[in-house]
Design a protein around this motif. Structure first.
Motif, PDB file in Angstrom:
ATOM      1  N   PHE A  21       9.777 -26.257  15.988  1.00 42.80           N
ATOM      2  CA  PHE A  21       8.488 -26.745  16.463  1.00 42.80           C
ATOM      3  C   PHE A  21       8.333 -26.691  17.987  1.00 42.80           C
ATOM      4  O   PHE A  21       7.328 -27.099  18.523  1.00 42.80           O
ATOM      5  CB  PHE A  21       8.288 -28.206  16.016  1.00 42.80           C
ATOM      6  CG  PHE A  21       8.355 -28.384  14.535  1.00 42.80           C
ATOM      7  CD1 PHE A  21       7.322 -27.956  13.722  1.00 42.80           C
ATOM      8  CD2 PHE A  21       9.472 -28.969  13.946  1.00 42.80           C
ATOM      9  CE1 PHE A  21       7.386 -28.121  12.348  1.00 42.80           C
ATOM     10  CE2 PHE A  21       9.537 -29.131  12.573  1.00 42.80           C
ATOM     11  CZ  PHE A  21       8.493 -28.698  11.774  1.00 42.80           C
ATOM     12  N   GLY A  22       9.342 -26.218  18.680  1.00 39.99           N
ATOM     13  CA  GLY A  22       9.339 -26.365  20.126  1.00 39.99           C
ATOM     14  C   GLY A  22       8.409 -25.440  20.875  1.00 39.99           C
ATOM     15  O   GLY A  22       7.870 -25.802  21.907  1.00 39.99           O
ATOM     16  N   LEU A  23       8.219 -24.224  20.411  1.00 40.99           N
ATOM     17  CA  LEU A  23       7.452 -23.236  21.160  1.00 40.99           C
ATOM     18  C   LEU A  23       6.240 -22.783  20.364  1.00 40.99           C
ATOM     19  O   LEU A  23       6.247 -22.767  19.136  1.00 40.99           O
ATOM     20  CB  LEU A  23       8.341 -22.026  21.482  1.00 40.99           C
ATOM     21  CG  LEU A  23       9.624 -22.324  22.290  1.00 40.99           C
ATOM     22  CD1 LEU A  23      10.477 -21.068  22.367  1.00 40.99           C
ATOM     23  CD2 LEU A  23       9.268 -22.826  23.680  1.00 40.99           C
ATOM     24  N   THR A  24       5.197 -22.387  21.102  1.00 37.35           N
ATOM     25  CA  THR A  24       3.986 -21.900  20.443  1.00 37.35           C
ATOM     26  C   THR A  24       4.289 -20.671  19.600  1.00 37.35           C
ATOM     27  O   THR A  24       3.793 -20.518  18.481  1.00 37.35           O
ATOM     28  CB  THR A  24       2.915 -21.562  21.494  1.00 37.35           C
ATOM     29  OG1 THR A  24       2.663 -22.716  22.281  1.00 37.35           O
ATOM     30  CG2 THR A  24       1.635 -21.101  20.822  1.00 37.35           C
ATOM     31  N   LEU A  83       5.205 -18.186  14.286  1.00 39.28           N
ATOM     32  CA  LEU A  83       6.147 -17.578  13.345  1.00 39.28           C
ATOM     33  C   LEU A  83       6.260 -18.423  12.083  1.00 39.28           C
ATOM     34  O   LEU A  83       6.300 -17.898  10.965  1.00 39.28           O
ATOM     35  CB  LEU A  83       7.513 -17.434  14.014  1.00 39.28           C
ATOM     36  CG  LEU A  83       8.628 -16.797  13.174  1.00 39.28           C
ATOM     37  CD1 LEU A  83       8.315 -15.325  12.923  1.00 39.28           C
ATOM     38  CD2 LEU A  83       9.975 -16.938  13.879  1.00 39.28           C
ATOM     39  N   LYS A  84       6.289 -19.742  12.275  1.00 44.00           N
ATOM     40  CA  LYS A  84       6.382 -20.656  11.135  1.00 44.00           C
ATOM     41  C   LYS A  84       5.160 -20.522  10.222  1.00 44.00           C
ATOM     42  O   LYS A  84       5.280 -20.514   8.997  1.00 44.00           O
ATOM     43  CB  LYS A  84       6.506 -22.092  11.637  1.00 44.00           C
ATOM     44  CG  LYS A  84       6.533 -23.156  10.547  1.00 44.00           C
ATOM     45  CD  LYS A  84       6.728 -24.520  11.169  1.00 44.00           C
ATOM     46  CE  LYS A  84       6.684 -25.606  10.094  1.00 44.00           C
ATOM     47  NZ  LYS A  84       5.347 -25.784   9.536  1.00 44.00           N
ATOM     48  N   LYS A  85       3.986 -20.393  10.828  1.00 42.87           N
ATOM     49  CA  LYS A  85       2.757 -20.333  10.045  1.00 42.87           C
ATOM     50  C   LYS A  85       2.598 -18.998   9.333  1.00 42.87           C
ATOM     51  O   LYS A  85       2.164 -18.946   8.176  1.00 42.87           O
ATOM     52  CB  LYS A  85       1.562 -20.593  10.960  1.00 42.87           C
ATOM     53  CG  LYS A  85       0.224 -20.575  10.253  1.00 42.87           C
ATOM     54  CD  LYS A  85      -0.911 -20.889  11.217  1.00 42.87           C
ATOM     55  CE  LYS A  85      -2.259 -20.870  10.497  1.00 42.87           C
ATOM     56  NZ  LYS A  85      -3.379 -21.173  11.426  1.00 42.87           N
ATOM     57  N   VAL A  91       8.545 -19.577   2.350  1.00 46.76           N
ATOM     58  CA  VAL A  91       8.839 -20.814   1.622  1.00 46.76           C
ATOM     59  C   VAL A  91       7.931 -20.942   0.407  1.00 46.76           C
ATOM     60  O   VAL A  91       8.376 -21.295  -0.699  1.00 46.76           O
ATOM     61  CB  VAL A  91       8.684 -22.036   2.550  1.00 46.76           C
ATOM     62  CG1 VAL A  91       8.776 -23.328   1.753  1.00 46.76           C
ATOM     63  CG2 VAL A  91       9.744 -22.013   3.644  1.00 46.76           C
ATOM     64  N   ASP A  92       6.646 -20.633   0.594  1.00 44.36           N
ATOM     65  CA  ASP A  92       5.690 -20.731  -0.510  1.00 44.36           C
ATOM     66  C   ASP A  92       6.057 -19.766  -1.636  1.00 44.36           C
ATOM     67  O   ASP A  92       6.023 -20.129  -2.820  1.00 44.36           O
ATOM     68  CB  ASP A  92       4.283 -20.432   0.007  1.00 44.36           C
ATOM     69  CG  ASP A  92       3.229 -20.613  -1.069  1.00 44.36           C
ATOM     70  OD1 ASP A  92       3.108 -21.730  -1.600  1.00 44.36           O
ATOM     71  OD2 ASP A  92       2.535 -19.627  -1.389  1.00 44.36           O
ATOM     72  N   ALA A  93       6.430 -18.537  -1.267  1.00 42.47           N
ATOM     73  CA  ALA A  93       6.823 -17.554  -2.282  1.00 42.47           C
ATOM     74  C   ALA A  93       8.098 -17.991  -2.996  1.00 42.47           C
ATOM     75  O   ALA A  93       8.244 -17.794  -4.211  1.00 42.47           O
ATOM     76  CB  ALA A  93       7.019 -16.188  -1.630  1.00 42.47           C
TER      77      ALA A  93
END
Length: 496
Positions: A380-383, A388-390, A397-399
């Protein structure tokens, strides 16, 4: 609350940069925010209760309060003699399934037996680790050492203790090494099966619109109680390489457990439900049917695994999980499956479940996730990391959560007799795990007071409405077929 303080704590610091989420005492805690009383519409029976259950588990969580709720249903009645119902739900950040069960049983008449069981389990493990166990309990051949291990033998007893502790830790190390190799071999097989099935998994519920949000509506159902004596009949009939090898009740090589029998039944039930779905004539549906003829197509079950240490009363989430792939019995035109087919099917399931039981990789991955989860700045540290997470991590993770159709858990409850809660007998007890991704089903097996039942929760989709009830009914019917086949085997063996 004193024994399990987490029931009075709320989740805070979610999404913080330098430390993970944590639980803190809720300064405004009031049990009235968590315990509610309601009544069912007439006639107040099982159907109305299951409808209420579906609505209850579908509700969103209020993260500003401790993550649990209790619903008292005053006017519920059924054929088992129940006069009310108590529904409890808890978020998995609060505890794992075993933690919830322990905390609930602590409030019942099972309290003293539970305390003794927890303490004796911890003491037994500690005695084995330190070598203070009685030698004959390790192996009958060590019985001559029993007298030498008594505290009165000041000189020899410490040597016996050192010997027993050494035997334990050497055996543990060797078992760990063998298990790691065995686990890695099956990890490769599981990865192969996952690669073959994850992208063409057959869900038990109808498809939901692609790209649309997952429906929040749920349906719930539970089966009738099935006698544990019938389960043991199946164990006696189908254990061993030769049917009826355990007719005398003594365990032999190839012994099948309760889980082996019930999961074999469950695989058949899910296979029947999938085969009964309308044929998909789209291009993708045709491709999947063609691939099913050349690629392995087992049903993936995600099974939670507890790694809680004996005697651990904490309300922590100490569970991991793994996929096990089970094949249903081959379809047959006969009114009932053949006995040899059932015997082979149960032992195929037994092999897969035994591999899962002894695998080290679920535990290894649990600790890896625990270690990396303590450094939230990595996520969560960097934009750029958030992006990348989104765009990458989130879809992966969803898959992953949609790469199997079922989450299945087994909850062993008080086995011999019913318990009471505040003087009222608990006639029936069910338990349910959470669902996975979009379209998955949650299924719970629970043994209680000499019987066993299943519970099912599923997304409520119009095209597959009633799937939870159908699965329960199919399970009851299929289990009866297993019992009849088992009785036939035992009758034939008795006549030999």
């Amino acid at each position: 609350m004193k024994k399990f303080p987490k029931y009075g704590q709320r989740l805070t610091s979610v999404g913080r940069k330098w430390h993970g989420a944590r639980f803190e005492d809720d300064p405004h805690f009031d049990y009235k925010n968590h315990v509610h009383v309601t009544q069912l519409p007439e006639p107040g029976g099982k159907h109305q209760l299951e409808t209420l259950m579906g609505e209850f588990i579908a509700q969103d969580w209020d993260l500003s309060k401790p993550l649990w709720e209790m619903l008292i249903v005053e006017n519920y009645e059924d054929e088992d003699g129940a006069e009310c119902a108590l529904i409890v739900r808890g978020h998995h950040t609060l505890a794992d399934g075993q933690g919830f069960v322990i905390s609930q049983l602590y409030m019942t008449s099972y309290h003293d037996e539970l305390v003794n069981m927890m303490s004796s389990s911890a003491e037994a493990v500690s005695a084995a680790e330190t070598g203070t166990v009685t030698p004959s309990s390790v192996h009958p051949l060590l019985k001559p050492l029993d007298r030498l291990s008594e505290p009165s033998n000041v000189l020899i007893a410490p040597l016996v203790q050192l010997f027993l502790a050494s035997v334990f830790w050497i055996s543990y190390a060797l078992t760990l090494a063998v298990s790691f190799g065995y686990s890695t071999y099956h990890l490769v097989l599981d990865v192969f099966l996952c690669a073959c099935t994850a992208w063409r998994v057959e869900m038990l519920t109808a498809p939901q619109p692609h790209g649309a949000a997952r429906t929040k509506l749920k349906e719930f159902a539970s089966s009738a109680s099935m006698s544990m004596q019938d389960v043991r009949t199946c164990q006696k009939a189908f254990s061993g390489r030769r049917m009826g090898a355990e007719k005398d009740g003594k365990h032999r090589r190839g012994h099948v457990t309760v889980n082996d029998v019930m999961c074999a039944v469950m695989a058949d039930v899910l296979g029947d439900e999938i085969r009964s779905k309308p044929v998909d004539f789209t291009l993708w549906g045709r491709v999947k049917r063609a691939l099913a003829k050349v690629l392995p197509s087992p049903i993936g079950f995600f099974i939670p695994i507890s790694i809680r240490s004996p005697g651990d009363w904490s309300m922590r989430n100490l569970s991991t999980g793994w996929l096990v792939y089970l094949y249903p019995s081959p379809p047959s035109n006969l009114p009932a499956p053949s006995v040899p087919t059932l015997h082979q099917h149960i032992h195929t399931c037994r092999t897969a479940l035994t591999s899962l039981k002894h695998s080290l990789w679920p535990r290894i991955f649990f600790y890896i996730i625990q270690a990396t989860g303590q450094v939230p700045v990595l996520y969560f540290g960097l934009t750029s990391v958030n992006a990348l997470k989104k765009r990458v991590i989130g879809p992966i993770v969803d898959a992953s959560l949609r790469s199997f159709p079922v989450i299945l858990t087994n909850v062993p409850g008080p086995a011999k007799k019913p318990v009471t809660l505040e003087g009222m007998q608990v006639v029936r007890w069910t338990a349910l795990p959470p669902q996975g991704g979009k379209g998955t089903v949650g299924m719970g097996l629970i043994s209680y007071a000499g019987s066993m039942c299943i519970s099912v929760a599923a997304d409520r989709v119009p095209a597959s409405a009633g799937v939870a009830r159908r699965l329960c009914e199919r399970f009851e019917e299929r289990f009866r077929e297993y019992v009849r086949a088992a009785e036939q085997v035992l009758d034939e063996v008795k006549g030999e």
